[in-house]
Motif scaffolding. Structure first.
Motif: not given
Length: 185
Positions: A85-114
């Motif tokens: 369908s292409g319907d939006f389900a959320g966002c996912c990220g892979l980030h380099l922050w100064a706090a870690w030497e390795e990339p950090e994963l993050g995610i959120w999923i919209r309530a309707g598809v939990h």
């Protein structure tokens, strides 16, 4: 700090497209602003550092900052779309922050598809991409101790807790974080 790539030539992060059995992940775009503004609600951000956007301009600023980070090869931030369908389900990220030497994963999923397993599927797709293209031995996944559904994601990928900390949120509350390391798989 920039991603350290293990492949040549380095991919343009603004052109990355990941697919899993039920999802497509592609870089966030300004066209996602209305749905991100609508779905990134106070309930969704309960266990997150950022607060819900107060105006659509906040969502546009997030997208523009993400695009800038992708051009600089500091992060990959994707909209998660349901197949076919292409319907939006959320966002996912892979980030380099100064706090870690390795990339950090993050995610959120919209309530309707939990409760459909989309969070795990999206994080697994992003982790597979990262381990294929980046030269880090682990990925980092911080999560509030009380967010049991989200904690199951790194655990299902072989992650284990290596740090604990209290983190302030933009709402003025605090998160009781446990931080997982997900090893290369």
């Amino acid at each position: 700090m920039l991603f350290t790539f293990s492949t040549h030539p380095e991919p343009s992060l603004l052109e990355v497209r990941l697919e899993s059995p039920r999802l497509v992940l592609r870089p966030v775009a300004e066209s996602d602003a209305p749905v991100i503004f609508q779905e990134f609600s106070p309930a969704i951000t309960h266990y997150m550092i950022p607060k819900a956007a107060e105006h659509i301009d906040d969502s546009l600023a997030f997208i523009r900052a993400s695009e800038k980070g992708m051009r600089a090869k500091r992060e990959l931030v994707c909209a998660i779309l349901e197949k076919p369908s292409g319907d939006f389900a959320g966002c996912c990220g892979l980030h380099l922050w100064a706090a870690w030497e390795e990339p950090e994963l993050g995610i959120w999923i919209r309530a309707g598809v939990h409760r459909k397993g989309y969070g795990r599927e999206a994080v697994k797709a992003m982790a597979e991409w990262a381990f294929q293209h980046l030269s880090y031995p682990n990925l980092i996944y911080p999560v509030d101790r009380n967010n049991l559904a989200s904690r199951r994601i790194p655990e299902s990928l072989g992650g284990s807790v290596f740090a604990e900390k209290v983190v302030p949120t933009q709402r003025g509350t605090k998160l009781d974080e446990v931080v997982y390391k997900i090893p290369r798989f």
